[in-house]
Design a protein around this motif. Structure first.
Motif, mmCIF file in Angstrom:
data_model
loop_
_atom_site.group_PDB
_atom_site.id
_atom_site.type_symbol
_atom_site.label_atom_id
_atom_site.label_comp_id
_atom_site.label_asym_id
_atom_site.label_seq_id
_atom_site.Cartn_x
_atom_site.Cartn_y
_atom_site.Cartn_z
ATOM 1 N N PHE A 139 0.818 -1.221 0.000
ATOM 2 C CA PHE A 139 0.000 0.000 0.000
ATOM 3 C C PHE A 139 0.852 1.272 0.000
ATOM 4 C CE2 PHE A 139 -2.753 3.318 1.556
ATOM 5 C CZ PHE A 139 -3.952 3.060 0.909
ATOM 6 N N PRO A 140 1.851 1.407 0.897
ATOM 7 C CA PRO A 140 2.688 2.620 0.828
ATOM 8 C C PRO A 140 3.441 2.757 -0.494
ATOM 9 C CG PRO A 140 2.996 1.475 2.918
ATOM 10 C CD PRO A 140 2.212 0.562 2.039
ATOM 11 N N VAL A 141 3.909 1.624 -1.021
ATOM 12 C CA VAL A 141 4.603 1.663 -2.313
ATOM 13 C C VAL A 141 3.662 2.149 -3.403
ATOM 14 C CG1 VAL A 141 5.757 0.257 -4.068
ATOM 15 C CG2 VAL A 141 6.226 -0.153 -1.650
ATOM 16 N N SER A 142 2.453 1.634 -3.410
ATOM 17 C CA SER A 142 1.470 2.018 -4.424
ATOM 18 C C SER A 142 1.088 3.488 -4.286
ATOM 19 C CB SER A 142 0.215 1.147 -4.296
ATOM 20 O OG SER A 142 0.537 -0.219 -4.393
ATOM 21 N N TYR A 143 0.914 3.946 -3.047
ATOM 22 C CA TYR A 143 0.557 5.356 -2.830
ATOM 23 C C TYR A 143 1.682 6.277 -3.289
ATOM 24 C CZ TYR A 143 -1.180 9.563 -0.555
ATOM 25 O OH TYR A 143 -1.636 10.834 -0.312
ATOM 26 N N TYR A 144 2.909 5.875 -3.014
ATOM 27 C CA TYR A 144 4.050 6.692 -3.420
ATOM 28 C C TYR A 144 4.135 6.784 -4.946
ATOM 29 C CZ TYR A 144 8.790 8.596 -3.462
ATOM 30 O OH TYR A 144 9.885 9.393 -3.653
ATOM 31 N N ILE A 145 3.913 5.655 -5.617
ATOM 32 C CA ILE A 145 3.961 5.654 -7.082
ATOM 33 C C ILE A 145 2.824 6.484 -7.669
ATOM 34 C CG2 ILE A 145 3.749 4.206 -9.141
ATOM 35 C CD1 ILE A 145 5.103 1.959 -7.599
ATOM 36 N N ALA A 146 1.627 6.321 -7.105
ATOM 37 C CA ALA A 146 0.446 6.966 -7.692
ATOM 38 C C ALA A 146 0.356 8.454 -7.370
ATOM 39 C CB ALA A 146 -0.820 6.252 -7.211
ATOM 40 N N LYS A 147 0.760 8.858 -6.161
ATOM 41 C CA LYS A 147 0.497 10.235 -5.724
ATOM 42 C C LYS A 147 1.739 11.100 -5.510
ATOM 43 C CE LYS A 147 -3.845 10.008 -5.908
ATOM 44 N NZ LYS A 147 -4.487 10.786 -6.986
ATOM 45 N N MET A 148 2.855 10.471 -5.234
ATOM 46 C CA MET A 148 4.051 11.259 -4.922
ATOM 47 C C MET A 148 4.968 11.441 -6.135
ATOM 48 S SD MET A 148 3.274 11.786 -1.803
ATOM 49 C CE MET A 148 4.734 12.568 -1.136
ATOM 50 N N MET A 149 4.972 10.457 -7.016
ATOM 51 C CA MET A 149 5.857 10.517 -8.169
ATOM 52 C C MET A 149 5.146 11.163 -9.356
ATOM 53 S SD MET A 149 8.710 9.335 -7.116
ATOM 54 C CE MET A 149 9.575 9.124 -8.666
ATOM 55 N N ARG A 150 5.908 11.799 -10.224
ATOM 56 C CA ARG A 150 5.365 12.438 -11.415
ATOM 57 C C ARG A 150 6.279 12.164 -12.604
ATOM 58 N NH1 ARG A 150 1.821 12.654 -8.449
ATOM 59 N NH2 ARG A 150 0.446 14.409 -7.840
ATOM 60 N N GLY A 151 5.697 12.139 -13.789
ATOM 61 C CA GLY A 151 6.462 12.036 -15.021
ATOM 62 C C GLY A 151 7.226 10.731 -15.162
ATOM 63 N N LYS A 152 8.487 10.850 -15.620
ATOM 64 C CA LYS A 152 9.291 9.667 -15.894
ATOM 65 C C LYS A 152 9.629 8.889 -14.630
ATOM 66 C CE LYS A 152 11.506 11.328 -20.148
ATOM 67 N NZ LYS A 152 12.804 11.620 -20.813
ATOM 68 N N GLY A 153 9.771 9.617 -13.512
ATOM 69 C CA GLY A 153 10.089 8.937 -12.256
ATOM 70 C C GLY A 153 9.024 7.927 -11.868
ATOM 71 N N LYS A 154 7.778 8.273 -12.119
ATOM 72 C CA LYS A 154 6.667 7.365 -11.820
ATOM 73 C C LYS A 154 6.750 6.113 -12.684
ATOM 74 C CE LYS A 154 1.613 7.417 -11.578
ATOM 75 N NZ LYS A 154 0.415 8.277 -11.695
ATOM 76 N N SER A 155 7.019 6.294 -13.962
ATOM 77 C CA SER A 155 7.122 5.150 -14.874
ATOM 78 C C SER A 155 8.320 4.267 -14.527
ATOM 79 C CB SER A 155 7.243 5.642 -16.322
ATOM 80 O OG SER A 155 6.137 6.433 -16.685
ATOM 81 N N ILE A 156 9.436 4.892 -14.169
ATOM 82 C CA ILE A 156 10.641 4.126 -13.838
ATOM 83 C C ILE A 156 10.422 3.302 -12.573
ATOM 84 C CG2 ILE A 156 13.038 4.322 -13.071
ATOM 85 C CD1 ILE A 156 13.293 6.747 -14.935
ATOM 86 N N LEU A 157 9.799 3.906 -11.552
ATOM 87 C CA LEU A 157 9.559 3.190 -10.304
ATOM 88 C C LEU A 157 8.605 2.026 -10.504
ATOM 89 C CD1 LEU A 157 10.300 3.189 -7.340
ATOM 90 C CD2 LEU A 157 8.374 4.718 -6.888
ATOM 91 N N PHE A 158 7.583 2.255 -11.339
ATOM 92 C CA PHE A 158 6.648 1.172 -11.619
ATOM 93 C C PHE A 158 7.341 0.055 -12.403
ATOM 94 C CE2 PHE A 158 2.985 -0.809 -13.774
ATOM 95 C CZ PHE A 158 2.182 -1.034 -12.668
#
Length: 297
Positions: free
Chosen positions: A96-115
């Motif tokens: 859950f914290p990992v998913s929240y961080y990816i969905a709400k805290m990350m933006r742009g390429k960083g979000k795609s890279i983390l996923f």
């Protein structure tokens, strides 16, 4: 005088639409019937027979009676259910914290890279991933050698073949199936709702409890169902990381089918596992106040 335009009858149009819908649904119906429903019906029928002699069978409940009479079987059955629930809860707590961080805290390429980093381990088979953990945790493995090199341990440290190792392997194997539905549902949460929660005097705990979790509940239920089903039916991870004393129910099923060639008893055990998974999923949906259509829709 002009002729009136031809009128298309509603019955003919609706009949064509229904026929097209039937044709589109036919592959799915056949897939469900031939690969899901029919095998389970056959599994039930086989489990209700006792082999009297070669090629000779008669109706009997002996396979189910044997399950409840032998403590090893139902103890393993209950142990598998409890550990699967624990693994599901632990996967949710981590995911859950990992998913929240990816969905709400990350933006742009960083979000795609983390996923993408969450996806990379699943580019190889479960067997390879499990062997990777064995290389890390065995007494001659990477972690044991590091502990000896650092002076923390005086000798080889064996970290395999226990419940904690099994739990680590199960969580690692199924974490992606928790993260994906959670990221999808958290992405649809409007950021303004979270900001409004803080503006009205809420803190991180109350905003998560009253806004984030209710919105994410369909994803939580969906992820928990998938993770629980995969964990309950897992064979490789408990068997390899837990060794011969893993006491996982799928190993009992394998033993009946492959080692003892007792297909009647193996079918009974398989059907009992199906009943167990169905009951726990139903109970979980009741607790979360979700419906199956909401979790898969």
């Amino acid at each position: 005088m002009t002729n009136p335009a031809p009128v298309t009858t509603g019955g003919k149009t609706s009949g064509t639409i229904r026929f097209g819908a039937v044709l589109l649904a036919m592959p799915l119906v056949l897939w469900l019937f031939l690969l899901v429903i029919l095998p389970h019906i056959d599994l039930l029928l086989v489990s209700l027979h006792e082999r009297i002699s070669y090629g000779k069978y008669e109706f009997s409940l002996i396979n189910y009676i044997e399950f409840f009479v032998e403590p090893l079987y139902w103890n393993t059955y209950v142990r598998t259910a409890v550990m699967s629930i624990m693994a599901t809860v632990l996967t949710l707590v981590i995911g859950f914290p990992v998913s929240y961080y990816i969905a709400k805290m990350m933006r742009g390429k960083g979000k795609s890279i983390l996923f993408l980093l969450c996806l990379i381990p699943f580019w190889v088979s479960e067997l390879v991933r499990t062997f990777g953990w064995m290389i890390l945790l065995r007494e001659s493995g990477v972690i044991s050698n590091f502990l000896q090199w650092a002076g923390i341990a005086d000798g080889p440290v064996e970290m395999l073949y226990n419940d904690a190792t099994i739990m680590v392997g199960l969580v690692y194997t199924s974490i992606l199936f928790m993260v994906v539905p959670l990221v999808s549902v958290l992405d649809s949460l409007d950021d303004s709702l979270i900001e409004a929660g803080y503006d009205l005097g809420g803190n991180a705990f109350t905003v998560t409890r009253d806004i984030v979790i209710p919105h994410a509940m369909p994803g939580i239920a969906s992820g928990c169902i998938v993770v629980f089903m995969l964990t309950l039916g897992n064979y490789l991870t408990p068997n390899l990381l837990g060794g011969k004393d893993s006491l996982w129910f799928t190993e009992q099923i394998y033993t009946q089918f492959i080692t003892r060639f007792n297909w009647e008893s193996g079918s009974a055990f398989g059907f009992l596992l199906l009943v167990l998974s169905s009951l726990i999923v139903w109970f979980g949906l009741k607790i979360s106040r979700q419906t199956l259509s909401e979790t898969v829709g």
